[in-house]
Design a protein around this motif. Sequence first.
Motif, PDB file in Angstrom:
ATOM      1  N   ARG A 108       0.901  -1.218   0.174  1.00  0.00           N
ATOM      2  CA  ARG A 108       0.169  -0.210  -0.129  1.00  0.00           C
ATOM      3  C   ARG A 108       0.632   1.405   0.034  1.00  0.00           C
ATOM      4  O   ARG A 108       1.879   1.272   0.843  1.00  0.00           O
ATOM      5  CB  ARG A 108      -1.333  -0.560   1.442  1.00  0.00           C
ATOM      6  CG  ARG A 108      -1.890   1.127   1.210  1.00  0.00           C
ATOM      7  CD  ARG A 108      -2.505   1.185   2.248  1.00  0.00           C
ATOM      8  NE  ARG A 108      -4.271   1.546   2.511  1.00  0.00           N
ATOM      9  CZ  ARG A 108      -3.616   3.476   3.400  1.00  0.00           C
ATOM     10  NH1 ARG A 108      -2.994   2.962   4.206  1.00  0.00           N
ATOM     11  NH2 ARG A 108      -5.396   3.135   3.094  1.00  0.00           N
ATOM     12  N   PHE A 109       0.287   2.525  -0.663  1.00  0.00           N
ATOM     13  CA  PHE A 109       1.554   3.564  -0.747  1.00  0.00           C
ATOM     14  C   PHE A 109       0.247   4.739  -1.357  1.00  0.00           C
ATOM     15  O   PHE A 109      -1.155   4.610  -1.742  1.00  0.00           O
ATOM     16  CB  PHE A 109       2.419   3.342  -1.577  1.00  0.00           C
ATOM     17  CG  PHE A 109       2.186   3.544  -3.000  1.00  0.00           C
ATOM     18  CD1 PHE A 109       1.497   4.196  -3.591  1.00  0.00           C
ATOM     19  CD2 PHE A 109       1.843   2.185  -3.882  1.00  0.00           C
ATOM     20  CE1 PHE A 109       2.223   4.252  -5.295  1.00  0.00           C
ATOM     21  CE2 PHE A 109       1.374   1.794  -4.874  1.00  0.00           C
ATOM     22  CZ  PHE A 109       1.408   3.167  -5.788  1.00  0.00           C
ATOM     23  N   TRP A 110       0.488   6.129  -1.045  1.00  0.00           N
ATOM     24  CA  TRP A 110      -0.466   7.252  -1.403  1.00  0.00           C
ATOM     25  C   TRP A 110       0.471   7.464  -2.479  1.00  0.00           C
ATOM     26  O   TRP A 110       1.599   7.919  -2.713  1.00  0.00           O
ATOM     27  CB  TRP A 110      -0.125   7.613  -0.652  1.00  0.00           C
ATOM     28  CG  TRP A 110      -1.032   7.769   1.209  1.00  0.00           C
ATOM     29  CD1 TRP A 110      -0.459   7.037   2.278  1.00  0.00           C
ATOM     30  CD2 TRP A 110      -2.761   7.985   1.301  1.00  0.00           C
ATOM     31  NE1 TRP A 110      -1.752   6.648   3.356  1.00  0.00           N
ATOM     32  CE2 TRP A 110      -3.161   7.349   2.858  1.00  0.00           C
ATOM     33  CE3 TRP A 110      -3.828   8.462   0.954  1.00  0.00           C
ATOM     34  CZ2 TRP A 110      -4.222   7.439   2.717  1.00  0.00           C
ATOM     35  CZ3 TRP A 110      -4.808   8.035   1.072  1.00  0.00           C
ATOM     36  CH2 TRP A 110      -4.856   7.880   1.941  1.00  0.00           C
ATOM     37  N   ASP A 111      -1.193   8.134  -3.085  1.00  0.00           N
ATOM     38  CA  ASP A 111      -0.784   9.040  -5.010  1.00  0.00           C
ATOM     39  C   ASP A 111       0.837  10.312  -4.416  1.00  0.00           C
ATOM     40  O   ASP A 111      -0.036  10.578  -3.867  1.00  0.00           O
ATOM     41  CB  ASP A 111      -1.416   8.774  -5.986  1.00  0.00           C
ATOM     42  CG  ASP A 111      -0.821   9.446  -7.051  1.00  0.00           C
ATOM     43  OD1 ASP A 111       0.496   9.714  -7.061  1.00  0.00           O
ATOM     44  OD2 ASP A 111      -1.679   8.761  -8.111  1.00  0.00           O
ATOM     45  N   GLN A 154      -3.465  13.156  -3.181  1.00  0.00           N
ATOM     46  CA  GLN A 154      -2.008  12.894  -1.711  1.00  0.00           C
ATOM     47  C   GLN A 154      -3.385  12.413  -1.164  1.00  0.00           C
ATOM     48  O   GLN A 154      -3.599  11.498  -0.354  1.00  0.00           O
ATOM     49  CB  GLN A 154      -1.816  13.984  -1.133  1.00  0.00           C
ATOM     50  CG  GLN A 154      -0.486  14.433  -1.231  1.00  0.00           C
ATOM     51  CD  GLN A 154       0.495  13.750  -1.228  1.00  0.00           C
ATOM     52  OE1 GLN A 154      -0.120  12.544   0.172  1.00  0.00           O
ATOM     53  NE2 GLN A 154       0.864  12.959  -1.841  1.00  0.00           N
ATOM     54  N   SER A 163      -5.173   6.200  -2.452  1.00  0.00           N
ATOM     55  CA  SER A 163      -3.949   5.821  -2.338  1.00  0.00           C
ATOM     56  C   SER A 163      -4.191   3.813  -3.223  1.00  0.00           C
ATOM     57  O   SER A 163      -5.410   3.699  -3.436  1.00  0.00           O
ATOM     58  CB  SER A 163      -4.608   4.721  -0.667  1.00  0.00           C
ATOM     59  OG  SER A 163      -5.656   4.585  -0.555  1.00  0.00           O
ATOM     60  N   TYR A 164      -3.535   2.875  -3.086  1.00  0.00           N
ATOM     61  CA  TYR A 164      -2.916   2.180  -3.378  1.00  0.00           C
ATOM     62  C   TYR A 164      -2.973   1.097  -2.779  1.00  0.00           C
ATOM     63  O   TYR A 164      -2.364   0.859  -2.206  1.00  0.00           O
ATOM     64  CB  TYR A 164      -2.441   2.109  -5.187  1.00  0.00           C
ATOM     65  CG  TYR A 164      -1.998   2.936  -6.156  1.00  0.00           C
ATOM     66  CD1 TYR A 164      -3.683   2.683  -7.355  1.00  0.00           C
ATOM     67  CD2 TYR A 164      -1.954   3.968  -5.910  1.00  0.00           C
ATOM     68  CE1 TYR A 164      -3.673   4.279  -8.180  1.00  0.00           C
ATOM     69  CE2 TYR A 164      -1.717   5.567  -6.666  1.00  0.00           C
ATOM     70  CZ  TYR A 164      -2.462   5.445  -7.697  1.00  0.00           C
ATOM     71  OH  TYR A 164      -2.710   5.927  -8.889  1.00  0.00           O
ATOM     72  N   GLU A 165      -3.858  -0.179  -3.108  1.00  0.00           N
ATOM     73  CA  GLU A 165      -3.608  -1.587  -2.173  1.00  0.00           C
ATOM     74  C   GLU A 165      -2.892  -2.510  -3.482  1.00  0.00           C
ATOM     75  O   GLU A 165      -3.184  -2.805  -4.181  1.00  0.00           O
ATOM     76  CB  GLU A 165      -5.287  -1.607  -1.976  1.00  0.00           C
ATOM     77  CG  GLU A 165      -6.211  -0.668  -1.126  1.00  0.00           C
ATOM     78  CD  GLU A 165      -5.483  -0.215   0.408  1.00  0.00           C
ATOM     79  OE1 GLU A 165      -4.980  -1.048   0.614  1.00  0.00           O
ATOM     80  OE2 GLU A 165      -5.824   0.691   0.447  1.00  0.00           O
TER      81      GLU A 165
END
Length: 107
Positions: A8-11, A15, A18-20
């Motif tokens: 998982r991270f935030w674009d 902002q 988020s991507y899973e």
Amino acid sequence: MKLKVLKRFWDIKDQHRSYEPDEVIEITDEVRANNMIERGYCEVATDVESEVKTITFNEKEFELKVVKDALKSIDVQVANNAGVDAVNKKLAELTDEQLVALAEILA
């Protein structure tokens, strides 16, 4: 370039997004895509279209999308980009009544 999210991270550009894990994203900036691969957030998606993910429920195999749609129809919240692990976790949390309702829908 199509990438499969590994963690998982935030674009950085948006902002609020988020991507899973297991989500497939399209990145047009090759430098950015390579950076995300090098940092361990993604890998190059290979044969994404042909890879069918399945869930086992009541000793039968169902496509991931079918199970997610069935869960939504019994008012169980599940993210559109939820992967196999997330859906299996939701299945484990269902009440007896919800399990019966889900079985009827998938039958």
